[in-house]
Design a protein around this motif. Structure first.
Motif, PDB file in Angstrom:
ATOM      1  N   SER B  42     -23.619  35.578  20.670  1.00 28.55           N
ATOM      2  CA  SER B  42     -24.656  34.550  20.756  1.00 28.55           C
ATOM      3  C   SER B  42     -26.036  35.179  20.868  1.00 28.55           C
ATOM      4  CB  SER B  42     -24.405  33.650  21.960  1.00 28.55           C
ATOM      5  OG  SER B  42     -23.159  33.012  21.837  1.00 28.55           O
ATOM      6  N   GLN B  86     -23.656  26.993  20.375  1.00 29.89           N
ATOM      7  CA  GLN B  86     -22.375  26.992  21.089  1.00 29.89           C
ATOM      8  C   GLN B  86     -22.296  25.798  22.052  1.00 29.89           C
ATOM      9  OE1 GLN B  86     -21.604  30.772  22.922  1.00 29.89           O
ATOM     10  NE2 GLN B  86     -19.428  30.375  23.167  1.00 29.89           N
ATOM     11  N   ASP B 162     -22.473  29.167  15.848  1.00 32.36           N
ATOM     12  CA  ASP B 162     -21.910  29.828  17.022  1.00 32.36           C
ATOM     13  C   ASP B 162     -20.650  29.078  17.457  1.00 32.36           C
ATOM     14  OD1 ASP B 162     -21.560  31.507  19.098  1.00 32.36           O
ATOM     15  OD2 ASP B 162     -23.550  31.221  19.983  1.00 32.36           O
TER      16      ASP B 162
ATOM     17  N   GLY C 140     -21.075  31.589  26.606  1.00 36.31           N
ATOM     18  CA  GLY C 140     -20.237  30.386  26.617  1.00 36.31           C
ATOM     19  C   GLY C 140     -18.881  30.625  27.273  1.00 36.31           C
TER      20      GLY C 140
HETATM   21 MG    MG Z   1     -21.520  32.923  22.776  1.00 39.36          MG
END
Ligand code: MG
Ligand code: ATP
Ligand code: ATP
Ligand code: MG
Lengths: 294, 229, 229, 294
Positions: B42, B86, B162, C140
């Motif tokens: 990310s 995400q 993402d 995440g």
């Molecule tokens: Mg990520």
């Protein structure tokens, strides 16, 4: 790139609707704060009107000799009437002077009895100048006039009134300024908080490619409308409460001069509306800018 | 199209999110970005949109050195890049239609374009019926699909995704992948971070693997990984 | 442990999130909840914690009829249920340690318990090094693991997990599944909504499949689905 | 279940620190609003002090006959001194009366000349009653006293002063009440907004199994502390500005009575502190409750 009007309008109104709580909060704060500022401004105007009246009441007396000739009297009379600084002249002849003497000393018979006939009392001119400040210069002209015995000023009264007036006016300017500052602080505060609650939204807009102005303009419109509605509520409050306050004041002799005209209320209302919208729009712009740096 | 030279990024309190990364992605490529959780995928994508700034190294996107891009030009950079985040990053106060339309409004598209394109793309991601729902009134997968629709709708030069299938069931995922593939065939460069082994293995595209912020593999027609399970 | 009888739930503007659902889950079971995006899995789980109320039907959790639970008792119901939320639902103002500790503080655990248990569970999900990070400073997958740690830490009777591996790479996922399995073996009932075909196929546990809010399959030792790809 | 003190303390302080913007906003609003309320209260106290003084200045005069005997005068003197309603008595003899007459009519020589010797003027008693309201009843006692020629009241003055006082006091009570209401509104508003920005947090806490009170108490403590700090700032402002305002007022004769004592400032400060903490704590409790229904 020009920002489309319909986009801004749609965005603004849907935001106002969707963020009802924040809109209500901002409008309420603006209303309360500006009502404060408005009241301070109106009281200031009322005081300045009242003091003008009181000052207008300031006069000087030109006492003639009790045995002044009719010729001497009419000369002075003409001279006084010809002066542009003079607003009003009243001639008090022997009889009128006696009547007044009797009236003033109604409760003090011991003085009353000391004067037996009207001829004992001198005739006089009551002169009201255009401005309280002119009393001195007007009086000076007649001190040595033919048949003039003495010129009497209400010196102490004038000085006190001028002092009080100057103080009260300054004081109320300060109150209005402080109220304005407090109001601005509170309004900015509220807008800041409301936009803080939407900072993520602003961040997302930036990430999707919105320019700073594209984001800012709807927020500014939102602030402007909130400010306008809040100011309108404040104006409504003022107009609504005026008859009541005025009614209360009527009962009191000393404060009868203490009132504001409708046009003053409207003028102040206009000021509040402008203030409300400017603070709302500028405040929003500033507040949103803090979160634009993504 | 995308070039990174010796890029490093360290967040405060992290050992290092990216270390000395150099990658070159040509126009029209389809690249999978894989690697364990926290390996910097990310972060990599965020550097390309200037959401984060690198500590070191240089980055070119669409021919521009974005380290020296003045900040008022950043929005215009972003309009060339579609982004599936995400965590979706939907606008909470706008419904599905408005969220997708926003990406078009930002670039000043006229109303009739918006009115015709948005329903089309919502149909494509299977959300035609949810157009008036707010994001909080959607299931996780539905939110993800709104985010995908928004990234696609203005036909960007580059598409960053993402984990666009993290909350989707296999058959919806497959639909999305077909869409991505179709978009890629029209010339859009696609860079997709993912954990989905079956998708990567099936598509056989270029795979870039990160581990602890370092490039550990760059393989044309690669597979998800060598890890067994 | 969990029983639903003819439960229906319709959100405003939705055709129906759940329709006439009856399910019975015994103590100590491990159940996968599968189905396409938007089929009602999260809604099912939200009904069990009284986050949503059913329009119709009755629900028992841990022997209690939760339709007739007075609202001040709801927190106590929730303390028996660990929840991994699809959107994590971490407290944004608390760091990783505090987020996990919060679940223990809520039930009045003394400080020494917190200080010993939280680091242990953070170690288990591989986040020992991130204990002082705020949620926004996590990837995440790391956020997802914090959510998992918080759900586990007070050893609940029931564990509800909504796609707990959606943002995790295969090997981290496997670690989490081993953990879930271990917890299940100590007697905790586990109910997990997932899209991960390989996990479901490998574990061979009971599978409940929803489609458009209806129960379409309830299979002991089942697989993810019959859909091909 | 008892909520742990250390949990609440830790939670409260870390929230105050982490939500710095909201804390600042709330504190600022409380400070500005309560400064308003405090000022209204203090002005009210100053007015009530000043009017007591002015009223205390209201007197009556008992004029004797110019030829009243020494006996008659001393009888009245004794009677006046014996009355509990009387605060102060001054005897004005012939000479003093003449001096005053001369002073009053300094600017009006025509009157002055009408009285030639002190004996022409009557001696009198100046009587100040305990309360302005007692003037009438006190005066009544002496109307028919031996050697008394007349009792003179400052009736109109009394009536006007009483009216003005009653009006100003009522007016300031209303201002203080309105200020208090406005302040409460603004403070609640700010707290509401601040908690609105954290509504998701509250929801998450509930989902993890926190009871309503477990969530509410730290928020209440937070509000209490914000209210307390804001009120303290308002009190500081008041104390800081007092010498300045007082200094300004000193220059004006009419308004010299217009001041507040330190203890009045402290009392008002205490009221503000209590108000601030109560509004802060209660406001937070109410605001957070809105989001507790998850
Ligand atoms: Mg990520
Ligand atoms: N804002 C931040 N502040 C501090 N550390 C951060 C921040 N964002 C990310 N990190 C850290 O940087 C590392 C890389 O994060 P990144 O989000 O790039 O991982 P990722 O590969 O996307 O992981 P995932 O697959 O779990 O999403 C992680 O260790 C993360 O904790
Ligand atoms: N608050 C809400 N208001 C209105 N509709 C809702 C709301 N929450 C969910 N829905 C709708 O109810 C249906 C079921 O949602 P749910 O979240 O249970 O799906 P899901 O099975 O968890 O999907 P996913 O796998 O994508 O997370 C969806 O169509 C969704 O749009
Ligand atoms: Mg779901």
């Amino acid at each position: 790139m020009a920002i489309k009007v319909d986009y801004v309008a749609r965005e603004t109104f849907s935001n106002l609707k969707r963020n009802a709580l924040m809109t209500a909060a901002a409008v309420l704060t603006v209303a309360v704060s500006l009502a404060l500022v408005g009241s301070a401004l109106l009281v200031r105007q009322a005081v300045s009107r009242a003091t003008t009246q009181w000052k207008g009441g300031v006069e000087l007396s030109i006492f003639m000799n009790p045995d002044a000739t009719a010729d001497e009297i009419s000369t002075i009379d003409r001279q006084v009437h010809d002066m542009p600084e003079v607003k009003k002249v009243t001639y008090v002849d022997h009889t009128a002077a006696y009547d007044e003497f009797v009236r003033i000393f109604r409760d003090s018979p011991e003085f009353k009895e000391s004067i037996q006939t009207p001829d004992q009392l001198p005739p006089s001119f009551r002169v009201v100048p255009q401005k309280a400040e002119l009393v001195d210069s007007v009086g000076q002209r007649f001190v040595n006039g033919a048949g003039v015995r003495q010129v009497v000023y209400a010196r102490d009264t004038i000085k006190t009134i001028l002092k009080v007036t100057r103080f009260v006016t300054t004081f109320l300017w300060i109150v209005a300024l402080v109220a304005l500052m407090a109001a601005s602080l509170l309004i900015l505060n509220t807008i800041q908080l409301a936009i803080f609650a939407r900072r993520r939204e602003v961040g997302v807009m930036k990430l999707v490619g919105a320019t700073n102005w594209f984001i800012r303009v709807p927020f500014m419109m939102e602030g402007l409308i909130q400010g306008l509605i809040g100011a309108a509520a404040a104006v409504g409050l003022m107009i609504g409460l005026r008859p009541f306050v005025q009614g209360q004041l009527k009962h009191i002799q000393l404060l009868q001069q203490f009132f504001v005209t409708s046009s003053q209320v409207l003028g102040t209302g206009l000021i509040l509306l402008v203030l409300g919208s400017v603070i709302g729009a500028a405040g929003s712009a500033v507040a949103v800018t803090r979160f634009l740096d993504v | 199209m995308i070039r990174l030279e010796h890029v490093s990024k360290t967040y405060k309190g992290t050992t290092a999110a990216l270390r000395d990364l150099s990658v070159d992605i040509a126009k029209g490529e389809f690249v999978f970005l894989v690697g364990p959780s926290g390996s910097g995928k990310s972060t990599f994508l965020r550097l390309l949109t200037k959401e984060e700034r690198p500590d070191d190294g240089r980055i070119w996107v669409a021919g521009k050195d974005i380290a020296h891009l003045s900040s008022w030009k950043v929005p215009f950079l972003r309009r060339n890049i579609g982004c599936v985040f995400q965590d979706f990053k939907l606008l909470p106060n706008k419904n599905v239609f408005e969220n997708v339309a926003f990406a078009l409004e930002v670039i000043g598209r006229p109303k009739h374009v918006i009115v015709s394109q948005v329903p089309q793309i919502l149909d494509l991601v299977g959300l035609a019926k949810k157009r008036d729902n707010l994001p909080t009134e959607l299931s996780g997968g539905e939110q993800q699909r709104v985010s995908i629709a928004r990234a696609f709708v203005n036909r960007p030069l580059i598409l960053l995704a993402d984990e666009p299938t993290g909350n989707l069931d296999p058959s919806t995922s497959e639909g999305i992948m077909r869409l991505l593939d179709r978009i890629n065939r029209t010339g859009t460069t696609v860079l997709m971070a993912t954990h989905d082994r079956s998708i990567v293995d099936r598509m056989r595209r270029r795979v870039i693997e990160l581990d602890h912020g370092q490039l550990v593999r760059d393989q044309a027609r690669g597979v998800y990984g060598v890890a067994t399970n």
